[in-house]
Scaffold this motif. Structure first.
Motif, PDB file in Angstrom:
ATOM      1  N   GLY A  10     -13.436  -8.383 -13.931  1.00  0.00           N
ATOM      2  CA  GLY A  10     -13.854  -8.362 -12.534  1.00  0.00           C
ATOM      3  C   GLY A  10     -13.050  -9.270 -11.618  1.00  0.00           C
ATOM      4  N   THR A  11     -11.839  -9.702 -12.051  1.00  0.00           N
ATOM      5  CA  THR A  11     -11.007 -10.564 -11.199  1.00  0.00           C
ATOM      6  C   THR A  11      -9.645  -9.913 -11.003  1.00  0.00           C
ATOM      7  N   TRP A  12      -8.876 -10.493 -10.086  1.00  0.00           N
ATOM      8  CA  TRP A  12      -7.574  -9.924  -9.767  1.00  0.00           C
ATOM      9  C   TRP A  12      -6.532 -11.021  -9.660  1.00  0.00           C
ATOM     10  N   GLY A  13      -5.280 -10.601  -9.677  1.00  0.00           N
ATOM     11  CA  GLY A  13      -4.179 -11.537  -9.592  1.00  0.00           C
ATOM     12  C   GLY A  13      -3.717 -11.753  -8.154  1.00  0.00           C
ATOM     13  N   LYS A  14      -2.449 -12.177  -8.011  1.00  0.00           N
ATOM     14  CA  LYS A  14      -1.902 -12.449  -6.680  1.00  0.00           C
ATOM     15  C   LYS A  14      -1.772 -11.151  -5.900  1.00  0.00           C
ATOM     16  N   ILE A  15      -2.168 -11.188  -4.629  1.00  0.00           N
ATOM     17  CA  ILE A  15      -2.114  -9.993  -3.777  1.00  0.00           C
ATOM     18  C   ILE A  15      -0.790  -9.998  -3.004  1.00  0.00           C
ATOM     19  N   SER A  16      -0.085  -8.892  -3.074  1.00  0.00           N
ATOM     20  CA  SER A  16       1.187  -8.735  -2.336  1.00  0.00           C
ATOM     21  C   SER A  16       0.965  -7.846  -1.121  1.00  0.00           C
ATOM     22  N   ARG A  17       1.632  -8.203  -0.024  1.00  0.00           N
ATOM     23  CA  ARG A  17       1.533  -7.394   1.195  1.00  0.00           C
ATOM     24  C   ARG A  17       2.910  -6.836   1.533  1.00  0.00           C
ATOM     25  N   LYS A  18       2.927  -5.595   2.066  1.00  0.00           N
ATOM     26  CA  LYS A  18       4.198  -4.997   2.460  1.00  0.00           C
ATOM     27  C   LYS A  18       3.967  -4.050   3.621  1.00  0.00           C
ATOM     28  N   LYS A  19       4.834  -4.206   4.654  1.00  0.00           N
ATOM     29  CA  LYS A  19       4.743  -3.332   5.813  1.00  0.00           C
ATOM     30  C   LYS A  19       5.610  -2.106   5.587  1.00  0.00           C
ATOM     31  N   HIS A  20       5.051  -0.932   5.865  1.00  0.00           N
ATOM     32  CA  HIS A  20       5.772   0.319   5.637  1.00  0.00           C
ATOM     33  C   HIS A  20       6.329   0.859   6.949  1.00  0.00           C
ATOM     34  N   PRO A  21       7.334   1.772   6.874  1.00  0.00           N
ATOM     35  CA  PRO A  21       7.995   2.278   8.081  1.00  0.00           C
ATOM     36  C   PRO A  21       7.043   2.867   9.105  1.00  0.00           C
ATOM     37  N   ASN A  22       5.902   3.362   8.684  1.00  0.00           N
ATOM     38  CA  ASN A  22       4.951   3.953   9.642  1.00  0.00           C
ATOM     39  C   ASN A  22       4.151   2.890  10.386  1.00  0.00           C
ATOM     40  N   GLY A  23       4.404   1.606  10.068  1.00  0.00           N
ATOM     41  CA  GLY A  23       3.730   0.528  10.774  1.00  0.00           C
ATOM     42  C   GLY A  23       2.479   0.015  10.085  1.00  0.00           C
ATOM     43  N   ARG A  24       2.016   0.684   9.058  1.00  0.00           N
ATOM     44  CA  ARG A  24       0.806   0.247   8.362  1.00  0.00           C
ATOM     45  C   ARG A  24       1.178  -0.687   7.220  1.00  0.00           C
ATOM     46  N   TRP A  25       0.236  -1.550   6.871  1.00  0.00           N
ATOM     47  CA  TRP A  25       0.448  -2.517   5.812  1.00  0.00           C
ATOM     48  C   TRP A  25      -0.272  -2.070   4.529  1.00  0.00           C
ATOM     49  N   ARG A  26       0.371  -2.394   3.407  1.00  0.00           N
ATOM     50  CA  ARG A  26      -0.202  -2.050   2.089  1.00  0.00           C
ATOM     51  C   ARG A  26      -0.364  -3.334   1.287  1.00  0.00           C
ATOM     52  N   ALA A  27      -1.583  -3.554   0.762  1.00  0.00           N
ATOM     53  CA  ALA A  27      -1.869  -4.723  -0.086  1.00  0.00           C
ATOM     54  C   ALA A  27      -2.070  -4.229  -1.510  1.00  0.00           C
ATOM     55  N   THR A  28      -1.416  -4.858  -2.482  1.00  0.00           N
ATOM     56  CA  THR A  28      -1.525  -4.437  -3.879  1.00  0.00           C
ATOM     57  C   THR A  28      -1.735  -5.650  -4.782  1.00  0.00           C
TER      58      THR A  28
END
Length: 398
Positions: A10-28
């Motif tokens: 039930g836990t997670w690791g480091k979250i990475s953020r990346k902005k995509h060409p369409n202007g929206r951000w993706r968190a993984t």
């Protein structure tokens, strides 16, 4: 180097953020699910922070436990209501068993423990409670232990407790009573006692008092329980078979507010059985059939009004009939033990268990077969130890 330890459930690791060409951000990130498998998880947002908040929120929803009415602060009184509701609905316990559990809870457990919360029900506390009960009523203590085990087992399944504290309490010893059964000679004498009672003018005309010997015949012919015998219908009797048979397909149970009724299955799965009937009981069945000309659905031994006969009423009639005789100790259950004992003597405990409707021989041997007070005559077998002695026949006479 030792391998990196896995993420806790039930836990997670480091979250990475990346902005995509369409202007929206993706968190993984990598998330270790409740099944133990680590998976890639993602979420999108109008900004990096928004995408991360959405991702974290999804984890919280994912980790939310299934709601439960039971927690470590639940009182035993509240847990008992839930447990009784569960066993009423799952069909694994019969009406008579559930009523017995309720009676034990109300009389014994509730006054002592009902107000305690689950985290207060320690092994030591329960052990002391059961020992106090066992000091005067060991059988009641053992029954209380069964009820408490079931109740707290429900809490364990809901993760409200880490273990069941009842499992580790001390054993409750009950003095084992010797099985007491009737011999063939005893049965004949008892028949005379009942016959004389039935012929006594003061007893004639009493509802169903005239058929005690007939019921006795079926007890002795089948070894069935009292509820099973009183649940026999004429459609369960096959007088055309060779030899005739009786099928045990139900039992009579008592329920508060409903009285006696026929349950359409025996006490146990192994209790459903068809038994061949000996000649003395066949004569009883034929006589009753000729006199009554019953319908298939009619009860073999009905009440005075033609309905299902109450085991309580039968026991009262039986007590009256044997009162003052040397057989006051004989209850309907003694006939069951007598049948098992005789079959074991003539055949084996396996056949006795099958006749009684037990799934194995352990219960039959422990509770239903009277142990012999005199060993059988095995002298011919044991003589083999002395035959052809190398020291000669003179040695055997020394």
């Amino acid at each position: 180097m030792s391998p990196r330890p896995p993420l806790p459930l039930g836990t997670w690791g480091k979250i990475s953020r990346k902005k995509h060409p369409n202007g929206r951000w993706r968190a993984t990130t990598r998330y270790r699910d409740t099944d133990g498998i680590t998976r890639t998880a993602e979420a999108w947002g109008t900004s990096g922070a928004a995408a991360e908040r959405t991702l974290v929120t999804s984890f919280q929803d994912r980790r939310a436990p299934i709601s439960s009415e039971i927690s470590r602060t639940t009182r035993l009184s509240e847990l008992s209501d839930l447990w009784f509701e569960e066993i009423e609905n799952n069909g694994r316990a019969g009406r008579r068993t559930i009523d017995g559990y309720r009676d034990t809870y109300r009389r014994v457990i509730e006054p002592a423990l009902a107000g305690l919360r689950l985290h207060e029900l320690s092994t030591g506390r329960i052990d002391r409670f059961l020992k106090n009960v066992a000091a005067d009523h060991p059988a009641t203590a053992r029954h209380s232990k069964i009820v408490l085990t079931g109740m707290i087992g429900l809490a364990l399944r809901h993760d409200a407790v880490r273990s069941n504290p009842v499992r580790d309490v001390g054993p409750i010893k009950i003095a084992r009573k010797d099985v007491k059964a009737l011999s063939v000679e005893d049965v004949q004498k008892l028949r005379t006692v009942i016959d004389e009672w039935q012929k006594d003018p003061t007893h004639q005309g009493r509802p169903r008092a005239a058929d005690l010997l007939d019921v006795l015949d079926i007890f002795l012919a089948t070894g069935a329980r009292i509820g099973e015998v009183l649940a026999i219908r004429w459609q369960d009797v096959d007088l055309q078979a060779e030899p005739p048979t009786i099928t045990i397909s139900g039992t009579v149970v008592m329920e508060k507010g409903r009285g006696a009724y026929r349950q359409d299955h025996p006490k146990t799965k192994a209790g459903f059985r068809t038994m061949k009937v000996p000649p003395f009981a066949v004569q009883t069945l034929q006589r009753r059939y000729s006199a009554e000309r019953p319908k298939p659905e009619d009860m073999l031994f009905p009440s005075s009004t033609g309905t299902v006969r109450s085991p309580h009423n039968f026991r009262r009639q039986w007590r009256d009939a044997r009162a003052g005789s040397p057989y006051e100790w004989v209850t309907p259950h003694v006939f069951r033990k007598s049948v098992a004992t005789l079959i074991n003597q003539e055949y084996s405990s396996r056949q006795a268990a099958a006749q009684l409707g037990h799934s194995g021989t352990a219960i039959t041997e422990k509770h239903y077969i009277a142990k012999a007070t005199e060993s059988p005559d095995l002298t011919a077998t044991l003589q083999q130890f002395g035959d052809e002695s190398p020291l000669g026949p003179d040695h055997l006479s020394m």
